[in-house]
Design a protein around this motif. Structure first.
Motif, PDB file in Angstrom:
ATOM      1  N   CYS A  25       0.720  -1.320   0.087  1.00 24.50           N
ATOM      2  CA  CYS A  25      -0.034   0.224  -0.217  1.00 24.50           C
ATOM      3  C   CYS A  25       0.800   1.309   0.005  1.00 24.50           C
ATOM      4  N   VAL A  26       2.061   1.273   0.800  1.00 24.48           N
ATOM      5  CA  VAL A  26       2.926   2.411   0.839  1.00 24.48           C
ATOM      6  C   VAL A  26       3.282   3.063  -0.640  1.00 24.48           C
ATOM      7  N   PRO A  27       3.589   2.300  -1.381  1.00 26.73           N
ATOM      8  CA  PRO A  27       4.245   2.666  -2.754  1.00 26.73           C
ATOM      9  C   PRO A  27       3.143   3.293  -3.539  1.00 26.73           C
ATOM     10  N   VAL A  28       1.746   2.576  -3.289  1.00 26.11           N
ATOM     11  CA  VAL A  28       0.736   2.814  -4.064  1.00 26.11           C
ATOM     12  C   VAL A  28       0.198   4.358  -3.557  1.00 26.11           C
ATOM     13  N   LEU A  29       0.016   4.419  -2.361  1.00 24.80           N
ATOM     14  CA  LEU A  29      -0.106   5.709  -1.725  1.00 24.80           C
ATOM     15  C   LEU A  29       0.746   6.774  -1.943  1.00 24.80           C
ATOM     16  N   PHE A  30       2.091   6.658  -2.165  1.00 24.81           N
ATOM     17  CA  PHE A  30       3.096   7.578  -2.462  1.00 24.81           C
ATOM     18  C   PHE A  30       2.906   8.022  -3.629  1.00 24.81           C
ATOM     19  N   ILE A  31       2.662   6.893  -4.922  1.00 27.85           N
ATOM     20  CA  ILE A  31       2.244   7.168  -6.322  1.00 27.85           C
ATOM     21  C   ILE A  31       1.139   8.192  -6.357  1.00 27.85           C
ATOM     22  N   LEU A  32       0.251   7.786  -5.548  1.00 28.67           N
ATOM     23  CA  LEU A  32      -1.248   8.663  -5.583  1.00 28.67           C
ATOM     24  C   LEU A  32      -1.136  10.192  -5.152  1.00 28.67           C
ATOM     25  N   ILE A  33      -0.275  10.328  -4.319  1.00 28.80           N
ATOM     26  CA  ILE A  33       0.277  11.511  -3.651  1.00 28.80           C
ATOM     27  C   ILE A  33       0.873  12.550  -4.953  1.00 28.80           C
ATOM     28  N   LEU A  34       1.890  11.665  -5.356  1.00 34.54           N
ATOM     29  CA  LEU A  34       2.603  12.274  -6.499  1.00 34.54           C
ATOM     30  C   LEU A  34       1.701  12.898  -7.492  1.00 34.54           C
ATOM     31  N   TYR A  35       0.728  12.012  -7.787  1.00 35.97           N
ATOM     32  CA  TYR A  35      -0.052  12.018  -9.080  1.00 35.97           C
ATOM     33  C   TYR A  35      -0.850  13.272  -8.992  1.00 35.97           C
ATOM     34  N   ILE A  36      -1.686  13.371  -7.471  1.00 34.61           N
ATOM     35  CA  ILE A  36      -2.526  14.357  -7.315  1.00 34.61           C
ATOM     36  C   ILE A  36      -1.664  15.733  -7.276  1.00 34.61           C
ATOM     37  N   TYR A  37      -0.420  15.883  -6.915  1.00 38.11           N
ATOM     38  CA  TYR A  37       0.437  16.783  -6.925  1.00 38.11           C
ATOM     39  C   TYR A  37       0.585  17.503  -8.415  1.00 38.11           C
ATOM     40  N   ASP A  38       0.749  16.355  -9.212  1.00 40.17           N
ATOM     41  CA  ASP A  38       0.920  16.810 -10.664  1.00 40.17           C
ATOM     42  C   ASP A  38      -0.236  17.223 -11.206  1.00 40.17           C
ATOM     43  N   ALA A  39      -1.522  16.653 -11.027  1.00 36.35           N
ATOM     44  CA  ALA A  39      -2.680  17.175 -11.445  1.00 36.35           C
ATOM     45  C   ALA A  39      -3.063  18.576 -11.092  1.00 36.35           C
ATOM     46  N   THR A  40      -2.607  18.846  -9.821  1.00 39.75           N
ATOM     47  CA  THR A  40      -2.927  20.186  -9.364  1.00 39.75           C
ATOM     48  C   THR A  40      -1.953  21.319 -10.146  1.00 39.75           C
ATOM     49  N   LEU A  41      -0.853  20.978 -10.199  1.00 41.28           N
ATOM     50  CA  LEU A  41      -0.010  21.601 -10.933  1.00 41.28           C
ATOM     51  C   LEU A  41      -0.227  21.910 -12.341  1.00 41.28           C
ATOM     52  N   MET A  42      -0.575  20.888 -13.045  1.00 46.83           N
ATOM     53  CA  MET A  42      -0.977  20.946 -14.343  1.00 46.83           C
ATOM     54  C   MET A  42      -2.103  21.870 -14.477  1.00 46.83           C
ATOM     55  N   SER A  43      -3.165  21.895 -13.504  1.00 48.54           N
ATOM     56  CA  SER A  43      -4.345  22.746 -13.505  1.00 48.54           C
ATOM     57  C   SER A  43      -3.951  24.395 -13.501  1.00 48.54           C
ATOM     58  N   ARG A  44      -2.843  24.319 -12.412  1.00 49.56           N
ATOM     59  CA  ARG A  44      -2.441  25.802 -12.096  1.00 49.56           C
ATOM     60  C   ARG A  44      -1.857  26.429 -13.434  1.00 49.56           C
ATOM     61  N   TYR A  45      -1.100  25.625 -14.154  1.00 55.95           N
ATOM     62  CA  TYR A  45      -0.419  26.147 -15.406  1.00 55.95           C
ATOM     63  C   TYR A  45      -1.617  26.461 -16.378  1.00 55.95           C
ATOM     64  N   TYR A  46      -2.370  25.696 -16.693  1.00 60.85           N
ATOM     65  CA  TYR A  46      -3.588  26.234 -17.438  1.00 60.85           C
ATOM     66  C   TYR A  46      -4.307  27.597 -17.179  1.00 60.85           C
ATOM     67  N   LYS A  47      -4.705  27.560 -15.873  1.00 61.55           N
ATOM     68  CA  LYS A  47      -5.291  28.678 -15.100  1.00 61.55           C
ATOM     69  C   LYS A  47      -4.310  29.953 -15.467  1.00 61.55           C
ATOM     70  N   GLN A  48      -3.221  29.720 -15.285  1.00 65.65           N
ATOM     71  CA  GLN A  48      -2.052  31.011 -15.263  1.00 65.65           C
ATOM     72  C   GLN A  48      -2.131  31.346 -16.682  1.00 65.65           C
ATOM     73  N   THR A  49      -1.948  30.800 -17.824  1.00 62.36           N
ATOM     74  CA  THR A  49      -1.831  31.041 -19.243  1.00 62.36           C
ATOM     75  C   THR A  49      -3.395  31.458 -19.579  1.00 62.36           C
ATOM     76  N   GLU A  50      -4.313  30.975 -19.045  1.00 60.26           N
ATOM     77  CA  GLU A  50      -5.614  31.543 -19.316  1.00 60.26           C
ATOM     78  C   GLU A  50      -5.825  32.934 -18.798  1.00 60.26           C
ATOM     79  N   GLN A  51      -5.251  33.278 -17.599  1.00 61.61           N
ATOM     80  CA  GLN A  51      -5.245  34.646 -17.038  1.00 61.61           C
ATOM     81  C   GLN A  51      -4.317  35.330 -17.943  1.00 61.61           C
ATOM     82  N   VAL A  52      -3.190  34.862 -18.580  1.00 64.52           N
ATOM     83  CA  VAL A  52      -2.230  35.680 -19.219  1.00 64.52           C
ATOM     84  C   VAL A  52      -3.219  36.198 -20.297  1.00 64.52           C
ATOM     85  N   ALA A  53      -3.785  35.068 -21.006  1.00 63.45           N
ATOM     86  CA  ALA A  53      -4.362  35.422 -22.470  1.00 63.45           C
ATOM     87  C   ALA A  53      -5.545  36.666 -22.079  1.00 63.45           C
TER      88      ALA A  53
END
Length: 254
Positions: A25-53
């Motif tokens: 479970c620990v590796p799965v949980l660790f991977i899930l945490i990293l994925y959630i972080y990446d998904a949040t970061l991805m969303s932030r980049y798109y929101k930033q470029t939308e604000q720029v536009a």
């Protein structure tokens, strides 16, 4: 003794099962945490470029309104790129070395002038790229920002430079009436794996993947790449607007 012996054997077996489940479970949980972080970061980049536009449109519509000549100039476009991207590059978009960008990646704007035809089709009259793609120039002032006219589609952009076609073949969200003029603004972040480009600390971009460059752990952002190159753009946000009278004409601003 027999009862306690059975209990001990049960506890040993249970402990082993728990350790096995924990190890799984620990590796799965660790991977899930990293994925959630990446998904949040991805969303932030798109929101930033939308604000720029949106900021780009606001500046284009208003920067020249107190001038006698309302036309948007090359200097306007250079300053607009720097000002709009301050939300992503709050200190500076520039670097002190030729071919270097402090964060590795850097801002890029695609702008298109589109007209609606009498038969319901649409045509891209011109396209402009406002960017920092310079590998032999020290990028230290806004007047070093390049403003280049495009005669054909660029693989780093999602917009197709077509003439006399259905509007959705230019861009899937484009709606335009006959005789109408629209400006399409596409903001994005660009990065190159070409060895000619460097980070601000001198590290070659060829040694750092786009996933690492943008701070992701597991996810690689979608790349739009110009054919035959290692030059790509990411996190596109596209906004379409009707320009005020006098800002643009059928000749590209250069």
């Amino acid at each position: 003794m027999t009862i306690w012996g059975g209990v001990n054997r049960f506890l040993v077996k249970t402990r082993g099962a728990i350790l096995t489940e924990f190890a799984f479970c620990v590796p799965v949980l660790f991977i899930l945490i990293l994925y959630i972080y990446d998904a949040t970061l991805m969303s932030r980049y798109y929101k930033q470029t939308e604000q720029v536009a949106c900021q780009i449109i606001n500046m284009l519509q208003n920067v020249s309104q107190k001038r006698n000549d309302k036309r948007i100039t090359k200097t306007d476009l250079q300053n607009i790129l720097i000002a709009a991207y301050l939300t992503i590059y709050p200190d500076t978009a520039f670097s002190s070395l030729a071919g270097g960008h402090k964060y590795g990646h850097f801002p890029e704007i695609f702008m298109y002038y589109v007209k609606g035809n009498d038969d319901g089709s649409a045509s891209v009259v011109w396209g402009i790229i406002i960017h920092l793609w310079n590998y032999n120039v020290v990028l230290d002032t806004p007047n070093k920002v390049r403003v280049d006219k495009r005669e054909s589609s660029n693989g780093r952009s999602r917009i197709n430079m077509k003439q006399n076609v259905s509007p959705n073949l230019i861009f899937d969200k484009l709606q335009i009436e006959k005789g109408e003029t629209k400006i399409i603004i596409e903001s994005c972040l660009s990065y190159s794996r070409n060895s000619r480009y460097f980070w601000g600390n001198g590290t070659s971009c060829s040694k750092i993947s786009e996933r690492q460059a943008f701070g992701f752990n597991l996810i690689s952002p979608k790349a739009y790449t110009r054919s035959g190159t290692q030059d790509s753009a990411y996190f596109h946000s596209t906004v379409i607007f009707t320009p005020k009278t006098g800002l643009f004409d059928e000749n590209a601003t250069l």
